[in-house]
Design an enzyme around this catalytic site. Structure first.
Site, mmCIF file in Angstrom:
data_model
loop_
_atom_site.group_PDB
_atom_site.id
_atom_site.type_symbol
_atom_site.label_atom_id
_atom_site.label_comp_id
_atom_site.label_asym_id
_atom_site.label_seq_id
_atom_site.Cartn_x
_atom_site.Cartn_y
_atom_site.Cartn_z
ATOM 1 N N HIS A 41 0.830 -1.225 0.000
ATOM 2 C CA HIS A 41 0.000 0.000 0.000
ATOM 3 C C HIS A 41 0.855 1.262 0.000
ATOM 4 O O HIS A 41 0.390 2.338 -0.367
ATOM 5 C CB HIS A 41 -0.946 0.007 1.209
ATOM 6 C CG HIS A 41 -2.155 -0.838 0.992
ATOM 7 N ND1 HIS A 41 -3.257 -0.400 0.311
ATOM 8 C CD2 HIS A 41 -2.418 -2.118 1.340
ATOM 9 C CE1 HIS A 41 -4.169 -1.371 0.254
ATOM 10 N NE2 HIS A 41 -3.677 -2.430 0.871
ATOM 11 N N ASP A 89 -0.455 -7.613 1.520
ATOM 12 C CA ASP A 89 0.066 -6.246 1.526
ATOM 13 C C ASP A 89 1.563 -6.219 1.831
ATOM 14 O O ASP A 89 1.999 -5.739 2.887
ATOM 15 C CB ASP A 89 -0.711 -5.400 2.550
ATOM 16 C CG ASP A 89 -0.332 -3.925 2.460
ATOM 17 O OD1 ASP A 89 -0.627 -3.181 3.419
ATOM 18 O OD2 ASP A 89 0.278 -3.515 1.445
ATOM 19 N N SER A 183 3.250 2.169 8.344
ATOM 20 C CA SER A 183 3.036 1.009 7.449
ATOM 21 C C SER A 183 4.369 0.524 6.906
ATOM 22 O O SER A 183 5.263 1.324 6.617
ATOM 23 C CB SER A 183 2.138 1.404 6.275
ATOM 24 O OG SER A 183 0.862 1.776 6.740
HETATM 25 N N1 E7E Z 1 -3.420 1.841 13.426
HETATM 26 C C1 E7E Z 1 -3.512 1.305 12.107
HETATM 27 C C2 E7E Z 1 -2.698 2.073 11.114
HETATM 28 C C3 E7E Z 1 -1.411 1.609 10.787
HETATM 29 C C4 E7E Z 1 -0.683 2.295 9.813
HETATM 30 C C5 E7E Z 1 -1.215 3.425 9.166
HETATM 31 C C6 E7E Z 1 -2.494 3.892 9.541
HETATM 32 N N2 E7E Z 1 -3.098 5.016 8.968
HETATM 33 C C7 E7E Z 1 -2.786 5.504 7.750
HETATM 34 O O1 E7E Z 1 -1.955 5.025 7.044
HETATM 35 C C8 E7E Z 1 -3.509 6.697 7.249
HETATM 36 C C9 E7E Z 1 -3.479 6.944 5.861
HETATM 37 C C10 E7E Z 1 -4.133 8.063 5.360
HETATM 38 C C11 E7E Z 1 -4.791 8.946 6.195
HETATM 39 C C12 E7E Z 1 -4.806 8.697 7.569
HETATM 40 N N3 E7E Z 1 -5.363 9.391 8.594
HETATM 41 C C13 E7E Z 1 -5.112 8.724 9.732
HETATM 42 C C14 E7E Z 1 -5.573 9.183 11.071
HETATM 43 N N4 E7E Z 1 -5.948 10.444 11.142
HETATM 44 O O2 E7E Z 1 -5.613 8.456 12.031
HETATM 45 C C15 E7E Z 1 -4.371 7.595 9.482
HETATM 46 C C16 E7E Z 1 -4.173 7.585 8.091
HETATM 47 C C17 E7E Z 1 -3.227 3.202 10.514
#
Ligand code: E7E
Length: 232
Positions: A41, A89, A183
């Protein structure tokens, strides 16, 4: 990383920052001298551009000994990865040359045994992802410990509602959690990389949406095949 703390510098010499034009986009980690594992991703908004991979870093901006930016020769997303779900992923990145290994740059072994990590096991995850809900980005590597949540718990309809496959695993996300930019980083349990952070529902720090990871053991054959085919 939400609710974590600054990592002890260079205690995670396997950690990689995947960058575009000097900006941290995703985490990753060194699985062989010329190979980094991350999440498919992460290539969604890169418009086909190749990442650069920063190794040996603690701070993203300060000069540090052994910190080095590598060009990428090839980026291979798992063929099953897609924009609609979190399945398969994974992303393999072949560096333009072998990384120079030292006390700040090291390979991290990944789990090859097909057994689930027991629920309740406390694992750790590190990254340069956002540290607040408003999206503040840290300069230095952050870390947090998280207990593994059973797949059944994670699949509850009020959580990820049966979307967690046997190739995925979850950690509790109450307050302390992974977030945007984490990520691709490794979930490390007892010193072994068990899984790779996936954005999942993109929500952070909400106990109703546990952190989701792609388990690595089910993909060991794919990883070996790709590395073997592109070696030399
Ligand atoms: N915990 C699980 C987890 C792990 C890794 C990445 C994420 N999230 C995001 O990649 C993400 C992506 C785009 C807008 C976003 N807004 C937000 C937010 N405001 O919380 C997250 C994101 C969540």
């Amino acid at each position: 990383i939400l609710g974590g703390r600054e990592a002890r510098p260079h205690l995670r010499p396997h950690m990689a920052s995947l960058q575009l034009d000097g900006e941290h986009i995703c985490g990753g980690f060194l699985i062989a001298e010329q190979w980094v594992l991350s999440a498919a991703h992460c290539t969604e908004e890169t418009d086909g551009k190749l990442f650069q991979v920063l190794l040996g870093a603690h701070s993203l901006t300060e000069p540090e000994p052994h910190k080095r930016l590598y060009r990428v020769r090839a980026q291979i997303p798992h063929p099953g990865s897609n924009v609609y779900n979190n399945e398969d992923d994974l992303l393999l990145l072949q560096l333009e040359e072998k990384a120079e290994l030292n006390e700040h740059v090291q390979v991290l072994p990944f789990q090859r045994e097909q057994r689930d990590v027991a629920a309740g096991t406390v694992c750790e995850v590190a990254g340069w992802g956002t540290v607040t809900h408003s999206g503040r980005r840290p300069d230095r590597l952050q870390q947090v410990e998280r207990p593994v949540l059973s797949r059944d718990e994670c699949n509850h309809r009020t959580r990820h509602d049966h979307s967690i496959t046997p190739n995925m695993m979850c950690t509790d996300s109450r307050k302390r959690d992974t977030c945007k930019g984490d990520s691709g980083g490794p979930l490390v349990c007892n010193g072994v990389a068990e899984a790779v952070v996936t954005a999942g529902s993109r929500v952070c720090g909400n106990y109703k949406k546990p952190g989701i990871y792609t388990r690595i053991a089910p993909y060991a054959a794919w990883i070996d095949r790709v590395m073997g085919a592109l070696s030399g």
